[in-house]
Design a protein around this motif. Sequence first.
Motif, PDB file in Angstrom:
ATOM      1  N   ARG A 191       7.652 -30.133  -0.953  1.00  0.00           N
ATOM      2  CA  ARG A 191       7.460 -30.416  -2.320  1.00  0.00           C
ATOM      3  C   ARG A 191       8.103 -31.709  -3.042  1.00  0.00           C
ATOM      4  O   ARG A 191       8.176 -31.670  -4.407  1.00  0.00           O
ATOM      5  N   ASN A 192       8.785 -32.237  -2.158  1.00  0.00           N
ATOM      6  CA  ASN A 192       9.916 -33.146  -2.754  1.00  0.00           C
ATOM      7  C   ASN A 192       9.791 -34.387  -1.951  1.00  0.00           C
ATOM      8  O   ASN A 192      10.783 -35.236  -2.240  1.00  0.00           O
ATOM      9  N   GLN A 193       8.531 -34.895  -1.477  1.00  0.00           N
ATOM     10  CA  GLN A 193       8.357 -36.113  -0.908  1.00  0.00           C
ATOM     11  C   GLN A 193       8.594 -37.183  -1.927  1.00  0.00           C
ATOM     12  O   GLN A 193       9.140 -38.565  -1.467  1.00  0.00           O
ATOM     13  N   ASP A 194       7.886 -37.011  -3.126  1.00  0.00           N
ATOM     14  CA  ASP A 194       7.902 -38.138  -4.191  1.00  0.00           C
ATOM     15  C   ASP A 194       9.459 -38.463  -4.393  1.00  0.00           C
ATOM     16  O   ASP A 194       9.814 -39.750  -4.378  1.00  0.00           O
ATOM     17  N   LEU A 195      10.318 -37.473  -4.301  1.00  0.00           N
ATOM     18  CA  LEU A 195      11.880 -37.935  -4.750  1.00  0.00           C
ATOM     19  C   LEU A 195      12.425 -38.347  -3.712  1.00  0.00           C
ATOM     20  O   LEU A 195      13.096 -39.609  -3.866  1.00  0.00           O
ATOM     21  N   ILE A 196      12.228 -38.127  -2.517  1.00  0.00           N
ATOM     22  CA  ILE A 196      12.580 -38.776  -1.326  1.00  0.00           C
ATOM     23  C   ILE A 196      12.221 -40.205  -1.230  1.00  0.00           C
ATOM     24  O   ILE A 196      12.936 -41.033  -1.207  1.00  0.00           O
ATOM     25  N   TRP A 197      10.816 -40.423  -1.274  1.00  0.00           N
ATOM     26  CA  TRP A 197      10.415 -41.898  -1.290  1.00  0.00           C
ATOM     27  C   TRP A 197      11.144 -42.685  -2.510  1.00  0.00           C
ATOM     28  O   TRP A 197      11.492 -43.694  -2.287  1.00  0.00           O
ATOM     29  N   GLN A 198      11.121 -42.154  -3.618  1.00  0.00           N
ATOM     30  CA  GLN A 198      11.729 -42.942  -4.755  1.00  0.00           C
ATOM     31  C   GLN A 198      13.076 -43.309  -4.554  1.00  0.00           C
ATOM     32  O   GLN A 198      13.529 -44.459  -4.776  1.00  0.00           O
ATOM     33  N   LEU A 199      13.911 -42.353  -4.169  1.00  0.00           N
ATOM     34  CA  LEU A 199      15.420 -42.368  -3.725  1.00  0.00           C
ATOM     35  C   LEU A 199      15.556 -43.653  -2.912  1.00  0.00           C
ATOM     36  O   LEU A 199      16.313 -44.480  -2.842  1.00  0.00           O
ATOM     37  N   ALA A 200      14.698 -43.681  -1.867  1.00  0.00           N
ATOM     38  CA  ALA A 200      14.837 -44.542  -0.453  1.00  0.00           C
ATOM     39  C   ALA A 200      14.362 -45.939  -1.307  1.00  0.00           C
ATOM     40  O   ALA A 200      15.198 -46.878  -0.631  1.00  0.00           O
ATOM     41  N   GLU A 201      13.525 -45.958  -1.949  1.00  0.00           N
ATOM     42  CA  GLU A 201      12.998 -47.358  -2.892  1.00  0.00           C
ATOM     43  C   GLU A 201      14.408 -47.757  -3.657  1.00  0.00           C
ATOM     44  O   GLU A 201      14.623 -49.017  -3.628  1.00  0.00           O
ATOM     45  N   GLU A 202      15.078 -46.835  -4.450  1.00  0.00           N
ATOM     46  CA  GLU A 202      15.989 -47.267  -5.456  1.00  0.00           C
ATOM     47  C   GLU A 202      17.256 -47.767  -4.213  1.00  0.00           C
ATOM     48  O   GLU A 202      18.080 -48.599  -4.648  1.00  0.00           O
ATOM     49  N   VAL A 203      17.453 -47.075  -3.325  1.00  0.00           N
ATOM     50  CA  VAL A 203      18.604 -47.536  -2.318  1.00  0.00           C
ATOM     51  C   VAL A 203      18.303 -48.948  -1.868  1.00  0.00           C
ATOM     52  O   VAL A 203      19.354 -49.729  -1.963  1.00  0.00           O
ATOM     53  N   LYS A 204      17.059 -49.177  -1.746  1.00  0.00           N
ATOM     54  CA  LYS A 204      16.611 -50.492  -1.001  1.00  0.00           C
ATOM     55  C   LYS A 204      17.227 -51.861  -2.157  1.00  0.00           C
ATOM     56  O   LYS A 204      17.467 -52.850  -1.967  1.00  0.00           O
TER      57      LYS A 204
END
Length: 205
Positions: A191-204
């Motif tokens: 239920r939190n995939q979007d959050l994970i992807w968004q954070l991964a992008e932000e870190v990049k």
Amino acid sequence: MSRPGLLIVLSGPSGTGKGTICKCLLEKNPELELSVSKTTRPPRKGEEDGVNYCFVAVEEFKEAIANQDFLEYACVYDHYYGTPRQAVEKKLAAGKNVILEIDPQGAQKVMRAYPDGVFIFLLPPSGAELRKRITCRGTESEESLTKRLAAASQEVMQASKYNYVVVNDEIASASERILSIIQAEQLRVKRNQDLIWQLAEEVKE
Ligand code: 5GP
């Protein structure tokens, strides 16, 4: 866009205290939304149209079936009960967590249509306690009472199809356990995939 809400299904034999538990859940967490079912059952003393149920005539119920207005419906103890589809879907799309207090037949239909739902079965603390609660409630005719007692044993067996069982030994603590289930379900990775992807992008960045 907000995340879709959780579809939470609560079932259990007549007399396990589902109604009281739902009331308590809404008091403890006003952000939860309860789906108000339509039924052809006559109102009991103290029940309000549009609050406990929308009380409708059999013809109106059948018309709603034909129009596919129900997310699920079932005939329980000789009366029809159904969950209005549009109201539930609108709430879920708005990110609200919605509780359906429905019987196991209806719950199985929801399991097929919404495999991501959270399915909770409420059990009485003991068989003797359940018999006492059904009999002492005083809201049922002799005939309805006999039907509900006979169905209760069959219904308990349905619990194994659900994701969680909660014993209603005490309303406040059983409600807390249900709220913990809801909280844990909201934290599931799926239920939190979007959050994970968004954070991964932000870190990049
Ligand atoms: P009661 O007459 O005691 O209010 O409800 C009888 C049974 O119908 C309970 O098991 C309750 O959970 C179930 N019920 C209430 N609303 C619905 C509904 O919309 N759909 C289904 N399938 N069962 C419902």
